[in-house]
Scaffold this motif. Sequence first.
Motif, short mmCIF file in Angstrom:
data_model
loop_
_atom_site.label_atom_id
_atom_site.label_comp_id
_atom_site.label_asym_id
_atom_site.label_seq_id
_atom_site.Cartn_x
_atom_site.Cartn_y
_atom_site.Cartn_z
N LEU A 262 0.69 -1.22 0.08
CA LEU A 262 -0.21 0.03 0.00
C LEU A 262 0.85 1.38 -0.11
O LEU A 262 0.24 2.30 -0.35
CB LEU A 262 -0.89 -0.08 1.19
CG LEU A 262 -2.06 -0.92 1.28
CD1 LEU A 262 -2.91 -0.99 2.59
CD2 LEU A 262 -3.03 -1.06 0.14
N GLN A 263 2.24 1.31 0.46
CA GLN A 263 2.94 2.54 0.45
C GLN A 263 4.03 2.76 -0.48
O GLN A 263 4.33 3.51 -1.20
CB GLN A 263 3.43 2.52 2.04
CG GLN A 263 4.02 3.87 2.33
CD GLN A 263 4.29 3.98 3.82
OE1 GLN A 263 5.22 3.27 4.14
NE2 GLN A 263 3.62 4.98 4.50
N THR A 264 4.84 1.51 -0.52
CA THR A 264 6.09 1.50 -1.34
C THR A 264 5.80 0.81 -2.71
O THR A 264 6.67 1.19 -3.61
CB THR A 264 7.35 0.69 -0.59
OG1 THR A 264 6.87 -0.68 -0.52
CG2 THR A 264 7.47 1.38 0.55
N GLY A 265 4.89 0.05 -2.81
CA GLY A 265 4.58 -0.85 -3.92
C GLY A 265 5.59 -1.89 -4.52
O GLY A 265 5.50 -2.28 -5.68
N ASP A 266 6.11 -2.37 -3.54
CA ASP A 266 7.37 -3.32 -3.67
C ASP A 266 6.68 -4.61 -3.95
O ASP A 266 7.33 -5.69 -4.65
CB ASP A 266 8.24 -3.44 -2.40
CG ASP A 266 9.08 -2.32 -2.34
OD1 ASP A 266 9.25 -1.63 -3.51
OD2 ASP A 266 9.49 -1.96 -1.43
N ALA A 267 5.30 -5.16 -3.60
CA ALA A 267 4.67 -6.32 -3.79
C ALA A 267 3.28 -5.81 -4.36
O ALA A 267 2.84 -4.71 -3.98
CB ALA A 267 4.69 -6.92 -2.46
#
Length: 314
Positions: A262-267
């Motif tokens: 939800l915040q970094t978009g890494d997953a």
Amino acid sequence: MSFHPFQRLRLRLVKLRLWLVPLFVVGGLLVHQHWIPVQAQADDTLRLLYWQAPTLLNPHLSTGTKDFEASRLVYEPLASFDARGEMVPFLAAEIPSIENGGVAKDLTSVTWKLKSGVTWADGEPFTAEDVVFTYEYVSNPEVGAITSEYYADVASVEAVDPTTVKITFKKPTVAWFVPFVGSNGMIIPKHIFKDYNGPNSREAPANLAPIGTGPYITEEVRPEDVIVYVANKNFREEGKPFFKRVELKGGGDATSAARAVLQTGDADYAWNTQVEAAVLAQLEATGIGRVIPKPGPSMERIVINFSDPNVEKE
């Protein structure tokens, strides 16, 4: 259709990058996203984050939901249930019923017709003998399968022909759909596991290098860390799977998993994010992903042992 008086509500997080038309199934969750960034259309890797990391890829020896879902990308059941609670065939050619003769009128047996031409990822044919063997494996007490309870009412499993399986129950049952259905019903290959149908079941190399009929095979497996899947070239459905590569990362905690989506978009997807509602709402406000509540038929619980170890039994 209701299967349990209790329901567990899990929060799944999905980053807004999934395909518009295809539906991708992860652990029974159907995700259908209506908005697609341009860069997502060129990305053929799906990144999953399970903070409770998978350790095993044999669904019948699994230690938790994390292992079932990691196995499900490789193995398939005869059928499963969709988001509406309706049965959907996978290895079965059709769903049995009293009307089509698949379910006996006295509810003492069910006959499954299997899809023809299905092969395992190594090219070997999938047949009714694999279904029979799966039952023999699961019901063998020396194997110690954790799914054995779902086959307790079965009297016998018979391969009528290469694409027909008959299951006879010990007594009439309305739950004819329990064996070989859903995450507890994944079929394993006889030619791979036949030498491990006993007390040596946990020594099978395929426990970490599975050969299934599903859309993916494993390219790299590091228990409690990461599992990398690539498309199964022998998968029967043309144009599938939709993602050529899946990376399932394990470890961390629920809050860090939520931030990764939800915040970094890494997953792209995080499983079982047990995080305070206020925190999730704040993270979701970034617009990168969204929270999807997923009702389910199971529950998490604490069982209290009231026995006193200091009191000796006579």
